[in-house]
Design a protein around this motif. Structure first.
Motif, PDB file in Angstrom:
ATOM      1  N   TYR A  22       0.863  -1.183   0.000  1.00 34.16           N
ATOM      2  CA  TYR A  22       0.000   0.000   0.000  1.00 34.16           C
ATOM      3  C   TYR A  22       0.903   1.237   0.000  1.00 34.16           C
ATOM      4  CZ  TYR A  22      -4.004  -2.940   1.341  1.00 34.16           C
ATOM      5  OH  TYR A  22      -5.000  -3.895   1.369  1.00 34.16           O
ATOM      6  N   THR A  65      -8.884  -0.366   5.593  1.00 30.91           N
ATOM      7  CA  THR A  65      -9.437  -0.773   4.319  1.00 30.91           C
ATOM      8  C   THR A  65     -10.284   0.299   3.638  1.00 30.91           C
ATOM      9  OG1 THR A  65     -11.151  -1.918   5.545  1.00 30.91           O
ATOM     10  CG2 THR A  65      -9.337  -3.258   4.779  1.00 30.91           C
ATOM     11  N   ILE A  66     -10.706   1.312   4.362  1.00 31.62           N
ATOM     12  CA  ILE A  66     -11.431   2.445   3.783  1.00 31.62           C
ATOM     13  C   ILE A  66     -12.622   1.974   2.944  1.00 31.62           C
ATOM     14  CG2 ILE A  66     -11.189   4.679   2.589  1.00 31.62           C
ATOM     15  CD1 ILE A  66      -8.096   4.147   2.764  1.00 31.62           C
ATOM     16  N   ASN A  67     -13.750   1.781   3.620  1.00 31.19           N
ATOM     17  CA  ASN A  67     -14.903   1.157   2.971  1.00 31.19           C
ATOM     18  C   ASN A  67     -15.874   2.080   2.235  1.00 31.19           C
ATOM     19  OD1 ASN A  67     -14.925  -0.982   5.792  1.00 31.19           O
ATOM     20  ND2 ASN A  67     -14.270  -1.524   3.733  1.00 31.19           N
ATOM     21  N   SER A  69     -18.309   3.786  -0.039  1.00 32.45           N
ATOM     22  CA  SER A  69     -18.878   3.395  -1.327  1.00 32.45           C
ATOM     23  C   SER A  69     -20.268   4.002  -1.434  1.00 32.45           C
ATOM     24  CB  SER A  69     -18.955   1.877  -1.423  1.00 32.45           C
ATOM     25  OG  SER A  69     -19.249   1.481  -2.746  1.00 32.45           O
ATOM     26  N   ARG A  73     -21.747   4.988  -8.023  1.00 28.93           N
ATOM     27  CA  ARG A  73     -20.665   5.936  -7.742  1.00 28.93           C
ATOM     28  C   ARG A  73     -20.068   6.412  -9.069  1.00 28.93           C
ATOM     29  NH1 ARG A  73     -15.828   4.407  -3.556  1.00 28.93           N
ATOM     30  NH2 ARG A  73     -14.963   6.481  -3.365  1.00 28.93           N
ATOM     31  N   ALA A 102     -13.117  -6.017  -4.662  1.00 25.61           N
ATOM     32  CA  ALA A 102     -13.101  -4.944  -3.651  1.00 25.61           C
ATOM     33  C   ALA A 102     -14.465  -4.249  -3.620  1.00 25.61           C
ATOM     34  CB  ALA A 102     -11.967  -3.949  -3.888  1.00 25.61           C
ATOM     35  N   GLU A 108     -21.609  -1.537  -5.010  1.00 21.11           N
ATOM     36  CA  GLU A 108     -21.134  -1.746  -6.388  1.00 21.11           C
ATOM     37  C   GLU A 108     -21.747  -3.007  -7.046  1.00 21.11           C
ATOM     38  OE1 GLU A 108     -16.888  -0.894  -7.544  1.00 21.11           O
ATOM     39  OE2 GLU A 108     -16.868  -3.065  -7.584  1.00 21.11           O
ATOM     40  N   ASP A 131     -14.118  -8.951  -1.173  1.00 24.77           N
ATOM     41  CA  ASP A 131     -13.441  -7.866  -0.449  1.00 24.77           C
ATOM     42  C   ASP A 131     -12.579  -8.501   0.631  1.00 24.77           C
ATOM     43  OD1 ASP A 131     -13.993  -4.609  -0.256  1.00 24.77           O
ATOM     44  OD2 ASP A 131     -13.154  -5.465   1.573  1.00 24.77           O
ATOM     45  N   ASN A 185      -8.273 -11.438  -0.603  1.00 24.01           N
ATOM     46  CA  ASN A 185      -7.221 -10.419  -0.593  1.00 24.01           C
ATOM     47  C   ASN A 185      -6.626 -10.335  -1.997  1.00 24.01           C
ATOM     48  OD1 ASN A 185      -4.914  -8.913  -0.309  1.00 24.01           O
ATOM     49  ND2 ASN A 185      -4.214  -9.954   1.551  1.00 24.01           N
ATOM     50  N   LEU A 186      -6.852  -9.221  -2.654  1.00 29.75           N
ATOM     51  CA  LEU A 186      -6.396  -9.061  -4.049  1.00 29.75           C
ATOM     52  C   LEU A 186      -4.874  -9.048  -4.176  1.00 29.75           C
ATOM     53  CD1 LEU A 186      -8.897  -6.300  -5.188  1.00 29.75           C
ATOM     54  CD2 LEU A 186      -8.724  -8.582  -6.176  1.00 29.75           C
ATOM     55  N   ARG A 201     -12.809  -0.889  -8.623  1.00 33.32           N
ATOM     56  CA  ARG A 201     -12.807   0.573  -8.576  1.00 33.32           C
ATOM     57  C   ARG A 201     -12.480   1.085  -7.175  1.00 33.32           C
ATOM     58  NH1 ARG A 201     -17.956   2.950 -10.015  1.00 33.32           N
ATOM     59  NH2 ARG A 201     -16.870   4.570 -11.171  1.00 33.32           N
ATOM     60  N   ASN A 202     -11.656   2.124  -7.173  1.00 29.65           N
ATOM     61  CA  ASN A 202     -11.353   2.856  -5.938  1.00 29.65           C
ATOM     62  C   ASN A 202     -10.675   2.016  -4.869  1.00 29.65           C
ATOM     63  OD1 ASN A 202     -12.674   5.272  -7.002  1.00 29.65           O
ATOM     64  ND2 ASN A 202     -14.525   4.052  -6.833  1.00 29.65           N
TER      65      ASN A 202
HETATM   66  C1  SAM Z   1     -13.029   2.684  -1.209  1.00 27.63           C
HETATM   67  S1  SAM Z   1     -13.653   1.041  -1.158  1.00 27.63           S
HETATM   68  C2  SAM Z   1     -14.200   0.827  -2.832  1.00 27.63           C
HETATM   69  C3  SAM Z   1     -15.534   0.173  -2.914  1.00 27.63           C
HETATM   70  C4  SAM Z   1     -16.172   0.089  -4.301  1.00 27.63           C
HETATM   71  N1  SAM Z   1     -15.336  -0.659  -5.216  1.00 27.63           N
HETATM   72  C5  SAM Z   1     -16.429   1.463  -4.851  1.00 27.63           C
HETATM   73  O1  SAM Z   1     -15.759   1.896  -5.792  1.00 27.63           O
HETATM   74  O2  SAM Z   1     -17.321   2.140  -4.327  1.00 27.63           O
HETATM   75  C6  SAM Z   1     -12.132   0.106  -1.112  1.00 27.63           C
HETATM   76  C7  SAM Z   1     -12.361  -1.347  -0.713  1.00 27.63           C
HETATM   77  O3  SAM Z   1     -11.157  -2.071  -1.004  1.00 27.63           O
HETATM   78  C8  SAM Z   1     -11.013  -3.086  -0.033  1.00 27.63           C
HETATM   79  N2  SAM Z   1      -9.606  -3.528  -0.004  1.00 27.63           N
HETATM   80  C9  SAM Z   1      -8.516  -2.885   0.482  1.00 27.63           C
HETATM   81  N3  SAM Z   1      -7.412  -3.645   0.334  1.00 27.63           N
HETATM   82  C10 SAM Z   1      -7.833  -4.784  -0.279  1.00 27.63           C
HETATM   83  C11 SAM Z   1      -7.145  -5.969  -0.694  1.00 27.63           C
HETATM   84  N4  SAM Z   1      -5.848  -6.110  -0.507  1.00 27.63           N
HETATM   85  N5  SAM Z   1      -7.881  -6.948  -1.276  1.00 27.63           N
HETATM   86  C12 SAM Z   1      -9.224  -6.807  -1.454  1.00 27.63           C
HETATM   87  N6  SAM Z   1      -9.917  -5.728  -1.089  1.00 27.63           N
HETATM   88  C13 SAM Z   1      -9.226  -4.728  -0.496  1.00 27.63           C
HETATM   89  C14 SAM Z   1     -11.469  -2.422   1.243  1.00 27.63           C
HETATM   90  O4  SAM Z   1     -11.840  -3.349   2.238  1.00 27.63           O
HETATM   91  C15 SAM Z   1     -12.628  -1.557   0.750  1.00 27.63           C
HETATM   92  O5  SAM Z   1     -13.862  -2.196   0.951  1.00 27.63           O
END
Ligand code: SAM
Length: 257
Positions: A22, A65-67, A69, A73, A102, A108, A131, A185-186, A201-202
């Motif tokens: 990150y 993780t910044i959720n 959404s 969007r 995610a 989404e 996610d 976990n991506l 996205r995002n």
């Molecule tokens: C800002 S939200 C985006 C949500 C949605 N995709 C949108 O655009 O509204 C970011 C998401 O990425 C997830 N995230 C962060 N690191 C991740 C990882 N390594 N693998 C999978 N998801 C992850 C977080 O838990 C969070 O729910």
């Protein structure tokens, strides 16, 4: 253990989240502010709190993780998806395989269901939504949303699929049934395959350049021939051809091989 480096290593062991993938400045700022909020004076002290208090651990994961959404969007891009991308993907097919990577709290993938329902019955729609954050996924499965998060939902869908419950809205079972939520976990787990459309996205915005490059390659492998990757508003891919993508429309990339 008072360095951020040591903290990252311990966090990896504890949570399987590799913070070195990150963007460092941003992530460190977020973590430092949380540490301050809990009154810990060092990374080691905070780690003790994390290991001993489940509520603090959950807050930490959530904070990382910044959720944020919302439904539809950046609505203009959803219009492009509906008017141009879906017809292209659906040419000669009655349904398509879709992954929301995610997906956070579900806005989404549920938006995807509503868009696809313009072209096919709900019974034909099956979306994978993943996610890293278990709590976000659990919220997504419940499908309860605030007024703010549904602001962009078209009125016919609002009337048909949302039930007002106090200050919130619950999404209908018929929409929920179209989505399968899984934790993933991506940055670590194996990617599922054979998708016509991947929406991610995002989230890449938080990752290092190396991590992003690795993800572009994996997304490419996860798509079928001519499959499409839909990314967030500040996540355009620099030199997409390097990763065997071509730009179809801004924020939409098609697999070229
Ligand atoms: C800002 S939200 C985006 C949500 C949605 N995709 C949108 O655009 O509204 C970011 C998401 O990425 C997830 N995230 C962060 N690191 C991740 C990882 N390594 N693998 C999978 N998801 C992850 C977080 O838990 C969070 O729910």
């Amino acid at each position: 253990m008072n360095s951020y480096q040591g903290f990252k290593e311990k966090i990896f062991k504890l949570t399987a989240i590799d913070l070195s993938l990150y963007k460092e400045k941003q992530m460190k700022r977020r973590i430092d502010s949380l540490i301050k909020r809990y009154g810990a004076s060092s990374y080691s002290e905070f780690l003790v709190l994390l290991e001993s208090d489940k509520a603090i651990y959950d807050t930490f994961i959530n904070h990382l993780t910044i959720n944020v959404s919302e439904f539809y969007r950046n609505i203009v891009q959803w219009d492009v998806l509906k008017e141009e991308i879906l017809p292209l993907l659906l040419a000669g097919k009655s349904s398509i395989k879709v992954w929301s990577a995610a997906c956070s709290t579900g806005e989404e993938p549920y938006t995807l269901v509503m868009n696809l329902s313009r072209y096919m019955p709900l019974q034909n729609i099956q979306i994978l939504a993943t996610d890293i954050d278990k709590e976000a996924i659990s919220k997504a499965s419940k499908g309860i949303y605030s007024q703010k998060s549904i602001e962009n939902v078209p009125s016919d869908f609002l009337d048909a699929y949302f039930l007002k419950q106090g200050d919130n809205y619950s999404i209908d079972q018929s929409i929920k049934r179209c989505v399968t939520f899984k934790q993933m976990n991506l940055l670590r787990d194996q990617y599922p395959t054979d998708f016509d459309l991947i929406v991610c996205r995002n989230v890449m915005i938080y990752f290092t350049e190396d991590a992003k490059r690795d993800m572009y390659r994996k997304f490419n492998e996860s798509l079928v021939k001519d499959g499409i990757l839909f990314v967030g508003s500040s996540e355009q891919i620099i030199s997409p051809r390097t990763f065997n993508f071509k730009v179809l429309r801004t924020f939409f990339y098609q697999k070229i091989q």
